[in-house]
Scaffold this motif. Structure first.
Motif, short mmCIF file in Angstrom:
data_model
loop_
_atom_site.label_atom_id
_atom_site.label_comp_id
_atom_site.label_asym_id
_atom_site.label_seq_id
_atom_site.Cartn_x
_atom_site.Cartn_y
_atom_site.Cartn_z
N ASN A 65 0.77 -1.22 -0.01
CA ASN A 65 -0.15 0.04 0.05
C ASN A 65 0.78 1.28 -0.03
O ASN A 65 0.38 2.30 -0.14
N TRP A 66 2.26 1.25 0.18
CA TRP A 66 3.16 2.32 0.02
C TRP A 66 3.27 2.71 -1.17
O TRP A 66 3.87 3.79 -1.61
N TRP A 67 3.18 1.78 -2.27
CA TRP A 67 3.67 1.97 -3.44
C TRP A 67 3.07 3.12 -4.28
O TRP A 67 1.87 3.07 -4.24
N GLY A 68 3.76 4.06 -4.61
CA GLY A 68 3.18 5.25 -5.53
C GLY A 68 2.74 6.47 -4.38
O GLY A 68 2.56 7.62 -4.80
N SER A 69 3.10 6.24 -3.20
CA SER A 69 2.80 7.38 -2.31
C SER A 69 3.69 8.64 -2.00
O SER A 69 3.59 9.75 -1.87
N GLY A 70 4.94 8.28 -2.70
CA GLY A 70 6.09 9.27 -2.68
C GLY A 70 6.49 9.70 -1.34
O GLY A 70 7.26 10.84 -1.02
N VAL A 71 6.23 9.00 -0.26
CA VAL A 71 6.64 9.13 1.09
C VAL A 71 7.74 8.07 1.70
O VAL A 71 7.77 7.16 1.24
N LYS A 72 8.61 8.90 2.11
CA LYS A 72 10.04 8.22 2.56
C LYS A 72 9.80 7.43 3.82
O LYS A 72 8.94 7.56 4.52
N PHE A 73 10.51 6.40 4.03
CA PHE A 73 10.38 5.38 4.98
C PHE A 73 10.36 6.26 6.37
O PHE A 73 9.58 6.02 7.37
N ASP A 74 11.48 7.19 6.73
CA ASP A 74 11.49 7.90 7.63
C ASP A 74 10.44 8.68 8.17
O ASP A 74 9.90 8.90 9.35
N GLN A 75 9.72 9.28 7.03
CA GLN A 75 8.63 9.94 7.25
C GLN A 75 7.25 9.25 7.93
O GLN A 75 6.43 9.56 8.75
N LEU A 76 7.18 7.88 7.33
CA LEU A 76 6.01 6.88 7.81
C LEU A 76 6.32 6.61 9.21
O LEU A 76 5.49 6.33 10.03
N HIS A 77 7.99 6.24 9.38
CA HIS A 77 8.09 5.87 10.95
C HIS A 77 7.69 7.11 11.79
O HIS A 77 7.17 6.59 12.78
N GLY A 78 7.92 8.26 11.69
CA GLY A 78 7.77 9.49 12.23
C GLY A 78 6.12 9.44 12.43
O GLY A 78 5.67 9.69 13.75
N LEU A 79 5.35 9.06 11.49
CA LEU A 79 3.81 9.46 11.57
C LEU A 79 3.33 8.29 12.69
O LEU A 79 2.49 8.48 13.26
N VAL A 80 3.94 7.03 12.39
CA VAL A 80 3.45 6.03 12.91
C VAL A 80 3.88 6.17 14.71
O VAL A 80 2.96 5.78 15.63
N LYS A 81 4.93 6.52 14.97
CA LYS A 81 5.78 6.52 16.28
C LYS A 81 4.86 7.76 16.98
O LYS A 81 4.48 7.68 17.83
N GLU A 82 4.78 8.90 16.16
CA GLU A 82 4.05 10.02 16.95
C GLU A 82 2.49 10.11 17.09
O GLU A 82 2.23 10.38 18.08
N HIS A 83 1.73 9.45 16.20
CA HIS A 83 0.61 9.57 16.16
C HIS A 83 -0.11 8.12 16.31
O HIS A 83 -1.58 8.18 16.29
N GLY A 84 0.36 7.05 16.06
CA GLY A 84 -0.28 5.88 16.46
C GLY A 84 -1.18 5.34 15.29
O GLY A 84 -2.07 4.43 15.32
N ILE A 85 -0.70 5.90 13.99
CA ILE A 85 -1.70 5.49 13.02
C ILE A 85 -0.97 4.42 12.05
O ILE A 85 -0.02 4.59 11.53
N PRO A 86 -1.77 3.32 12.05
CA PRO A 86 -1.27 2.09 11.27
C PRO A 86 -0.86 2.64 9.68
O PRO A 86 -1.45 3.27 9.13
N VAL A 87 0.12 1.93 9.33
CA VAL A 87 0.63 2.13 7.82
C VAL A 87 0.62 1.02 7.13
O VAL A 87 0.94 1.07 5.88
N ALA A 88 0.76 -0.13 7.95
CA ALA A 88 0.93 -1.48 7.02
C ALA A 88 -0.19 -2.33 6.45
O ALA A 88 -1.23 -2.52 7.07
#
Length: 258
Positions: free
Chosen positions: A49-72
């Motif tokens: 589901n990450w394909w085509g998002s244009g989002v870097k791994f570190d940005q996703l990690h920060g989103l999950v770590k800070e806000h608890g929003i699933p991304v997998a």
């Protein structure tokens, strides 16, 4: 940017080469570049589901770590892009989820349909009941069932013995992504904020992020708002789909001919 697949034409890749390629794949934004098929090796280093998002791994990690929003496995790539681009406030992130509810729900339905392995027991049925409640507009009821259903799945997917209780679970969730397939850690990371310490009898302030303890012990409906309800449902679906993946891979190894 002009997209170019670093894995094109390759029949095999080392882990190092795969992770190098993944950093290039992260830059592909399907809202800017022309449509491109997902590389064959992509899911070895990233969730599909990450394909085509244009989002870097570190940005996703920060989103999950800070806000608890699933991304997998969920939400869709377009929603991931919007989540990362939104202001840093937690409410702003939740507003993105609520605005994209229809697209998120559609992908959640797809993930539930994909989760049908015999080893999953009653988990897919629980997820179908959650989705039925959500479809009928009862998102908070769906979220309560999702949190209850996700709890055992957390231990199962994290491979933590139930005897270790929540401390063992959050210990796994707090781990930083490893150098070896780091995307897998982001599946568990939302669990850490979900179990933030909260004691109602001590009059603790309710955590800003979705709190399992607050929902199951005091059920403050202003905390279990629309956005947090979507977070709870996504967590169940994310864990369920990973359990399906784990079951498929384990059964392939189990029944591999000699």
């Amino acid at each position: 940017m002009s997209y170019s697949d670093p894995s094109a034409g390759r029949m095999s890749m080392s882990i190092g080469a795969l992770l190098d390629a993944a950093r290039t794949w992260d830059l592909y934004d399907n809202s800017i570049d022309q449509p491109h098929p997902m590389p064959w090796f992509y899911t070895g280093a990233r969730y599909e589901n990450w394909w085509g998002s244009g989002v870097k791994f570190d940005q996703l990690h920060g989103l999950v770590k800070e806000h608890g929003i699933p991304v997998a496995w969920v939400p869709p790539a377009d929603v991931l892009r919007l989540l990362v681009a939104a202001p840093d406030s937690h409410d702003a992130k939740l507003d993105v989820l609520v605005a994209a509810e229809a697209d998120i729900r559609q992908l959640c339905h797809q993930r539930v349909t994909e989760s049908d392995h015999d080893w999953l027991e009653d988990y897919p049925r629980t997820a179908r009941l959650v989705m039925a409640a959500w479809d009928d507009g009862h998102v908070q009821a769906a979220a309560c069932l999702a949190l209850a259903g996700a709890e055992d799945l957390m231990f199962r997917v994290a491979r933590v013995d139930r005897s270790k209780n929540y401390h063992g679970l959050t210990e796994e969730a707090r781990r930083e992504p490893s150098d070896w397939l780091p995307h897998l850690q982001l599946l568990l990371t939302p669990i850490n904020t979900l179990f933030t310490s909260y004691f109602a009898h001590k009059n603790d302030p309710i955590p800003a992020n979705l709190s399992r303890h607050a929902v199951l012990h005091t059920l403050p409906l202003d905390h279990l708002n629309h956005g947090h309800s979507i977070v709870a449902i996504m967590l169940l679906i994310s864990l369920l789909r990973q359990a399906q993946q784990d079951a498929m891979e384990s059964s392939e190894e189990w029944f591999e001919p000699e």
